[in-house]
Design a protein around this motif. Structure first.
Motif, PDB file in Angstrom:
ATOM      1  N   SER A 139     -54.138 -25.777 128.338  1.00  0.00           N
ATOM      2  CA  SER A 139     -52.980 -25.905 127.750  1.00  0.00           C
ATOM      3  C   SER A 139     -52.443 -26.413 126.342  1.00  0.00           C
ATOM      4  CB  SER A 139     -51.711 -25.722 128.707  1.00  0.00           C
ATOM      5  OG  SER A 139     -49.993 -26.138 127.602  1.00  0.00           O
ATOM      6  N   GLN A 144     -56.846 -20.836 126.866  1.00  0.00           N
ATOM      7  CA  GLN A 144     -56.062 -21.447 127.626  1.00  0.00           C
ATOM      8  C   GLN A 144     -56.299 -21.406 128.869  1.00  0.00           C
ATOM      9  OE1 GLN A 144     -51.836 -22.892 125.279  1.00  0.00           O
ATOM     10  NE2 GLN A 144     -51.969 -21.149 126.537  1.00  0.00           N
ATOM     11  N   ARG A 176     -48.775 -22.666 130.051  1.00  0.00           N
ATOM     12  CA  ARG A 176     -47.263 -22.333 130.698  1.00  0.00           C
ATOM     13  C   ARG A 176     -46.585 -21.822 130.080  1.00  0.00           C
ATOM     14  NH1 ARG A 176     -45.257 -27.385 129.911  1.00  0.00           N
ATOM     15  NH2 ARG A 176     -47.122 -28.470 129.008  1.00  0.00           N
ATOM     16  N   ARG A 219     -41.822 -21.261 130.259  1.00  0.00           N
ATOM     17  CA  ARG A 219     -40.694 -21.413 130.775  1.00  0.00           C
ATOM     18  C   ARG A 219     -41.012 -21.485 132.426  1.00  0.00           C
ATOM     19  NH1 ARG A 219     -36.295 -19.420 129.425  1.00  0.00           N
ATOM     20  NH2 ARG A 219     -34.722 -20.898 129.941  1.00  0.00           N
ATOM     21  N   LYS A 248     -42.594  -7.767 126.174  1.00  0.00           N
ATOM     22  CA  LYS A 248     -41.931  -9.229 125.144  1.00  0.00           C
ATOM     23  C   LYS A 248     -43.569  -9.752 124.491  1.00  0.00           C
ATOM     24  CE  LYS A 248     -41.988 -14.260 127.149  1.00  0.00           C
ATOM     25  NZ  LYS A 248     -41.151 -15.087 127.755  1.00  0.00           N
TER      26      LYS A 248
HETATM   27  C1  BTN Z   1     -41.679 -17.901 127.896  1.00  0.00           C
HETATM   28  O1  BTN Z   1     -42.148 -17.181 127.003  1.00  0.00           O
HETATM   29  O2  BTN Z   1     -41.551 -18.339 128.848  1.00  0.00           O
HETATM   30  C2  BTN Z   1     -42.749 -19.177 126.770  1.00  0.00           C
HETATM   31  C3  BTN Z   1     -44.301 -19.653 126.445  1.00  0.00           C
HETATM   32  C4  BTN Z   1     -44.757 -20.162 125.713  1.00  0.00           C
HETATM   33  C5  BTN Z   1     -46.876 -20.108 125.078  1.00  0.00           C
HETATM   34  C6  BTN Z   1     -47.375 -20.836 125.023  1.00  0.00           C
HETATM   35  S1  BTN Z   1     -48.947 -21.014 124.221  1.00  0.00           S
HETATM   36  C7  BTN Z   1     -48.964 -22.108 123.852  1.00  0.00           C
HETATM   37  C8  BTN Z   1     -48.376 -23.551 124.202  1.00  0.00           C
HETATM   38  N1  BTN Z   1     -49.120 -23.069 125.173  1.00  0.00           N
HETATM   39  C9  BTN Z   1     -48.631 -23.219 126.073  1.00  0.00           C
HETATM   40  O3  BTN Z   1     -49.076 -23.834 127.266  1.00  0.00           O
HETATM   41  N2  BTN Z   1     -47.427 -22.674 126.806  1.00  0.00           N
HETATM   42  C10 BTN Z   1     -47.570 -22.674 125.273  1.00  0.00           C
END
Ligand code: BTN
Length: 334
Positions: free
Chosen positions: A102, A126, A130, A132, A197
């Motif tokens: 990530s 990735q 991750r 939220r 989304k």
């Molecule tokens: C969401 O909508 O819940 C948030 C998503 C965020 C994704 C991005 S991809 C780059 C960065 N690295 C991660 O593991 N997550 C964020």
């Protein structure tokens, strides 16, 4: 720029190879010349060309004839990206990964070891992206933008939510410039097209009650996915699915970072006001939307009633009480 020493990040000589090929698009360059210029053996050049091909870079030729590409490859390589980022705070440290767990994890580790303000971490894929509230982020190889930036803002922790909002505005502007589409923003962190989304933001922070050490802003945008996994298809889309054509991730990423630079500087210079006003103008969720809020402890329905000065969402509950949403899931309620 000092060499990238982050474990697992892309060898700077692959970055140099990509820039060399891009600068000589349509021209055949011999394997020997490439090898000389980037300081590796011809067989390494061959191996790396094969790797680039596996990522969809269309490289013609082989070791005997030399190599040629027809257009600038859509790999988010630092040398190529940096060209689109002049005069922004993001040019100094760009860490690229072909694959990582990530980019937010990488950025959090880098933040702890003193990496400077403005560092950019970007990945082609990735394995543990991750989202939220403990969700995962689908991070298909070479299809999306998986980006994290490390910021060391001189602000109080209570004002940090504004950073998520300005990152959303930056992503929205980048999509509008790239594809001519007006995306919606769902507080605090979703980029939506036709209610589905398209992107999301995961802001993480290392702070003490009165001092922010650093903030990591992770941004994911679905760009060239030709289909979304079955479980996500009803609620997620990509720019490609929405427009019927592919988009340069490299261009979109440069637009995103330029836009992020502008909004971030505006925030530091003028405070949260302009960001909040812009968010209210562009997000259908800021005011007058019936929503269902789910927090760790309860779920309730209400109508959004604008933003607090630090970016938190106000919701008027059905019983008339005004609630400030600090965190939680926001969904449109019927
Ligand atoms: C969401 O909508 O819940 C948030 C998503 C965020 C994704 C991005 S991809 C780059 C960065 N690295 C991660 O593991 N997550 C964020």
């Amino acid at each position: 720029m000092p060499p990238s020493t982050v474990p697992g990040s892309t060898d700077r000589r692959i970055d140099a190879l990509l820039a060399l090929l891009a600068d000589n698009a349509m021209i055949v360059i011999s394997g020997a010349k490439i090898a000389r210029q980037i300081g590796v053996t011809r067989s390494t050049v061959w191996r790396w060309i094969e790797k680039l091909r596996s990522l969809g870079v269309k490289v013609k030729g082989h070791p005997r004839t030399g190599y040629r590409i027809e257009k600038v490859p859509d790999v988010l390589a630092p040398n190529l990206l940096r060209r689109g980022l002049r005069n922004t705070l993001f040019t100094k440290r760009i860490h690229h990964f072909f694959k990582t767990d990530s980019t937010n994890n990488v950025a959090m580790r880098l933040g702890e070891t003193g990496e400077p303000h403005g560092a950019v971490i970007v990945a082609e894929e990735q394995t543990a992206g991750r989202g939220r509230v403990g969700r995962s982020w689908h991070s298909e190889k070479s299809s999306g933008i998986y980006l994290s930036v490390l910021l060391r803002p001189p602000i109080a922790p209570v004002d940090a939510p504004v950073i998520t909002l300005l990152a959303g505005l930056a992503a929205r502007d980048a999509v509008a410039e790239q594809a001519g589409l007006a995306a919606d923003l769902r507080w605090p962190n979703d980029l939506l097209l036709d209610g589905k989304k398209l992107g999301g933001i995961l802001t993480e922070m290392y702070a003490e009650p009165d001092h922010v050490h650093f903030v990591v802003v992770g941004i994911g945008i679905n760009v060239n996915h030709t289909r979304m996994p079955e479980a996500l298809a009803p609620t997620a889309t990509s720019l490609r699915l929405a427009t019927g054509r592919t988009h340069s991730r490299l261009e979109l990423l440069a637009r995103l970072l330029r836009s992020l630079d502008r909004y971030y500087n505006q925030f530091l210079e003028q405070g949260a006001g302009p960001i909040l006003r812009r968010f209210a103008e562009t997000s259908s969720y800021a005011q007058g939307k019936r929503v269902r809020i789910s927090t760790a402890t309860e779920t309730y329905v209400g109508t959004t009633a604008g933003l607090e000065a630090n970016g938190l969402l106000r919701v008027e509950r059905e019983d008339g009480r005004l609630q400030v949403v600090i965190s939680g899931d926001v969904a449109e309620a019927n």
